[in-house]
Write a protein that holds these residues in place. Structure first.
Motif, short mmCIF file in Angstrom:
data_model
loop_
_atom_site.label_atom_id
_atom_site.label_comp_id
_atom_site.label_asym_id
_atom_site.label_seq_id
_atom_site.Cartn_x
_atom_site.Cartn_y
_atom_site.Cartn_z
N ILE A 309 0.83 -1.21 0.00
CA ILE A 309 0.00 0.00 0.00
C ILE A 309 0.87 1.26 0.00
N PHE A 310 2.03 1.18 0.66
CA PHE A 310 2.90 2.35 0.79
C PHE A 310 3.90 2.48 -0.35
N THR A 311 3.95 1.51 -1.25
CA THR A 311 4.91 1.55 -2.34
C THR A 311 4.24 2.07 -3.61
N HIS A 312 5.02 2.17 -4.68
CA HIS A 312 4.53 2.67 -5.96
C HIS A 312 4.68 1.59 -7.04
N GLU A 313 3.98 1.81 -8.13
CA GLU A 313 4.17 1.00 -9.32
C GLU A 313 5.55 1.31 -9.91
N THR A 314 6.11 0.38 -10.68
CA THR A 314 7.43 0.59 -11.24
C THR A 314 7.40 1.72 -12.27
N PRO A 315 8.42 2.58 -12.30
CA PRO A 315 8.43 3.68 -13.28
C PRO A 315 8.40 3.19 -14.73
N LYS A 316 9.03 2.06 -15.01
CA LYS A 316 9.05 1.57 -16.38
C LYS A 316 7.66 1.19 -16.86
N PHE A 317 6.89 0.53 -15.99
CA PHE A 317 5.53 0.18 -16.40
C PHE A 317 4.68 1.43 -16.60
N LEU A 318 4.85 2.43 -15.75
CA LEU A 318 4.09 3.68 -15.89
C LEU A 318 4.44 4.40 -17.19
N LEU A 319 5.71 4.34 -17.58
CA LEU A 319 6.10 4.94 -18.86
C LEU A 319 5.49 4.19 -20.03
N GLN A 320 5.38 2.88 -19.91
CA GLN A 320 4.74 2.12 -20.98
C GLN A 320 3.27 2.50 -21.14
N ARG A 321 2.66 2.91 -20.04
CA ARG A 321 1.26 3.35 -20.09
C ARG A 321 1.11 4.85 -20.32
N LYS A 322 2.18 5.51 -20.74
CA LYS A 322 2.18 6.95 -21.07
C LYS A 322 1.84 7.81 -19.85
N ARG A 323 2.25 7.40 -18.68
CA ARG A 323 1.99 8.15 -17.45
C ARG A 323 3.33 8.67 -16.92
N ARG A 324 3.85 9.68 -17.60
CA ARG A 324 5.19 10.18 -17.28
C ARG A 324 5.24 10.85 -15.90
N ARG A 325 4.24 11.64 -15.56
CA ARG A 325 4.27 12.32 -14.27
C ARG A 325 4.22 11.33 -13.11
N ALA A 326 3.39 10.30 -13.27
CA ALA A 326 3.34 9.26 -12.22
C ALA A 326 4.66 8.52 -12.13
N ALA A 327 5.32 8.30 -13.28
CA ALA A 327 6.62 7.65 -13.26
C ALA A 327 7.67 8.51 -12.54
N GLU A 328 7.61 9.83 -12.75
CA GLU A 328 8.54 10.72 -12.07
C GLU A 328 8.31 10.70 -10.56
N ARG A 329 7.05 10.72 -10.14
CA ARG A 329 6.76 10.67 -8.70
C ARG A 329 7.24 9.36 -8.09
N ALA A 330 7.01 8.26 -8.81
CA ALA A 330 7.44 6.95 -8.29
C ALA A 330 8.96 6.87 -8.19
N LEU A 331 9.66 7.39 -9.21
CA LEU A 331 11.11 7.32 -9.18
C LEU A 331 11.69 8.21 -8.07
N LYS A 332 11.10 9.37 -7.84
CA LYS A 332 11.53 10.22 -6.73
C LYS A 332 11.36 9.50 -5.40
N TRP A 333 10.28 8.75 -5.28
CA TRP A 333 10.02 8.03 -4.02
C TRP A 333 11.02 6.90 -3.82
N PHE A 334 11.28 6.14 -4.89
CA PHE A 334 12.22 5.01 -4.77
C PHE A 334 13.64 5.49 -4.50
N ARG A 335 14.04 6.61 -5.10
CA ARG A 335 15.42 7.09 -4.97
C ARG A 335 15.60 8.05 -3.80
#
Length: 590
Positions: A309-335
């Motif tokens: 619940i507290f984690t995010h979807e992988t940035p690569k999968f989000l980019l495949q679904r054309k969700r760049r902003r969500a991918a950026e938020r997820a990557l910021k959280w992981f890093r």
């Protein structure tokens, strides 16, 4: 030469000054009347003094040349560095190498607290489920057999033979592999459709249902419910063994990706040891408690769902679904990164990889794996490593360790404690594998593991044969040590390396098909080995382990000839290495 020139110049100057002195003047009458010899001496003194000064200046200049040149070079370097720092930022496309400022470098190139949280959340419901399913059946084996005996007596009013009792027990173990085949095949399409994180959530449904069926099977008196529950647990294990490593691979930085990949094996070993400990008669390995052993996967599922619940979807999968902003938020959280420029740079690299994969996947079909010679050789090599993982007989020790030790004249109630040594060894080697995997190499570890398993399997067979005529305790200790050695060498090589080789030998567009075939080969090989162990062990006894040792030698030879080194190599380099057919030559492994 220098002295003569200086003397000549000074004589001319002295002569000119003498002429000025000789001119009449109102103020210098007394000087003009002085002795000319004194004037001549003064001129010579002036000349000698000037010559000495010139010579001293020449010597000082010679001594200071090196020091002055060094200072000049240092000054030039400092000026050059200042000029480089003052360069404008709009040099895109230039061939000038621009050093990235310190504040733009990523602050976290490795482990972060959020990354560790996501890794634990993914592995507790995948690697832990897999390892627990492997080790939970060994300790309560006699209790499960007695349970089947009671059910058979109630249904048919007759007793079941010991041989068929063992067959039912081996069937309950082996059906996990059948469930693993279906789970592994459905893992890729479901995770590609719904996402990696959602796939991990969905994986807990069969795990919980299977655990409930196995716990209730003793209460309702249905061994069929127990077998169905084992199939569902196998489905969850096969699904998780595919999706879990994909999730970890897509969130981990390149620097620690190898270590994170080995964490799956670490969780497998930890859960396997946990199953052995809980199965002891001091804890849950009792007549009225053994069925609660199979409720532990529910705890794993609850932990995973709570943490995901507290984690995010992988940035690569989000980019495949054309969700760049969500991918950026997820990557910021992981890093744990607040610098948007660093995140944008990594997102840009992911997008470039995705576009390359997308362009290549349009030209890839399943038939290409066996119509193209290079891909066919790689596929056969990968399949061979998975067959070797099962046909060397490592996992039969975890499934039937108590039966093996019983044939070596060890009491059955002591066998579960002796098997703890194998679980501890497996865990210790899995921990060390995290640190040595990228230093030693996949091929070397695979070869070392096979040759070690060949020797230790032969020792197991010999000790079982000798223990019939020499019922001494030192023979039992030797067999336990041989089993520990077999498990350790398996964890180092054949237990972990085949899954890595299967992914590192193929491009992304080829990897989905190759991984699916590897899953089928691996789980079907496990099913075949587990189902045939009891009949073969009853037929040939300890000679079966000599057969496992001989097969380890055969697979070692095949691996030496055909398995390439994939460490720090691109799939293109690996496939070229396989196409040459000379992977056994050291110079081709460079």
């Amino acid at each position: 030469m220098l002295r003569d020139e200086v003397r000549k110049n000074n004589q001319d100057e002295a002569a000119k000054s003498q002429e000025r002195l000789m001119n009449p003047s109102n103020n210098d009458n007394e000087k003009n009347l002085s002795d000319p010899n004194d004037k001549k001496d003064d001129v010579e003194k002036l000349v000698n003094k000037a010559v000495d000064e010139k010579m001293k200046e020449k010597e000082l200049s010679d001594d200071d040349d090196s020091e002055k040149s060094g200072k000049i070079e240092q000054k030039l370097k400092e000026e050059k560095a200042e000029n480089q720092n003052d360069q404008p930022d709009d040099l895109q496309g230039s061939t000038v190498e621009i050093v990235q400022p310190a504040d733009l470098k990523p602050k976290h190139l490795g482990f972060t607290r959020t990354l560790l949280l996501a890794m634990f959340a993914a592995m507790i419901g995948t690697g832990a489920q897999f390892g627990y399913a492997l080790g939970v059946m060994n300790a309560p084996s006699e209790l499960i057999k007695n349970y089947t005996k009671v059910i058979y007596l109630k249904r048919y009013n007759s007793t079941i033979s010991e041989y068929y009792q063992d067959i039912l027990y081996s069937t309950a173990i082996s059906v996990v592999a059948l469930g693993g085949v279906f789970g592994g095949l459905l893992a890729m399409p479901l995770s590609d459709r719904f996402g990696r994180k959602t796939g991990l959530f969905l994986n807990n449904i069969p795990a919980v249902l299977g655990s409930i069926l196995m716990v209730l099977s003793k209460i309702i008196g249905s061994f069929e419910a127990f077998i169905v529950g084992r199939i569902l647990i196998g489905f969850s294990a096969g699904f998780g063994a595919t999706v879990g490593p994909i999730y970890i691979n897509e969130i981990a930085p390149i620097r620690v990706r190898g270590s994170f990949g080995a964490c799956f094996q670490l969780f497998v070993a930890s859960a396997l040891l946990l199953a052995q400990v809980l199965g002891l008669d001091l804890l849950l390995g009792r007549e009225h408690l053994w069925h609660y052993l199979f409720a532990v996967p529910i705890i794993f599922s609850i932990l995973q769902c709570s943490l995901l619940i507290f984690t995010h979807e992988t940035p690569k999968f989000l980019l495949q679904r054309k969700r760049r902003r969500a991918a950026e938020r997820a990557l910021k959280w992981f890093r744990c990164e607040t610098n948007s420029e660093v995140v944008q740079a990594e997102i840009h690299d992911m997008e470039a990889d995705f576009h390359n994969i997308q362009s290549n996947s349009n030209r890839m079909a399943l038939r290409d794996l066996w119509t193209k010679p290079i891909l066919l050789k790689c596929l056969l090599t990968s399949a061979m490593t998975h067959v070797a993982q099962q046909f060397t007989g490592c996992f039969v020790i975890f499934f039937f360790g108590d039966i093996i030790l019983f044939h070596a004249n060890l009491r059955m109630d002591y066998a579960s404690y002796a098997m703890l040594s194998c679980g501890i060894t497996y865990l210790a080697v899995a921990i060390s594998l995290v640190f040595i995997l990228d230093k030693v190499g996949r091929r070397s570890l695979f070869l070392y593991g096979l040759i070690g398993m060949a020797a230790s399997s032969c020792v197991i067979g010999i000790t079982i044969l000798k223990s019939r005529n020499i019922p001494l305790f030192h023979m039992i200790f030797l067999e336990i040590f041989a089993m520990m050695t077999t498990v350790g060498f398996s964890a180092m090589g054949p237990g972990a390396i085949p899954w890595m080789i299967s992914t590192e030998m193929f491009f992304q567009s080829e990897r989905a098909y190759a991984t699916s075939i590897a899953i089928i080969v691996n789980w079907l090989s496990m099913f075949l080995i587990v189902m045939t162990f009891i009949p073969l062990f009853h037929a040939v006894g300890a000679l079966l382990f000599l057969v496992y040792g001989g097969m380890s030698c055969i697979f070692w030879l095949l691996a030496f000839l055909f398995v390439p080194e994939t460490r720090r190599k691109t799939p293109e380099q690996v496939q070229i290495l396989v196409a040459k057919g000379t992977v056994y030559k050291a110079k081709h492994q460079q």
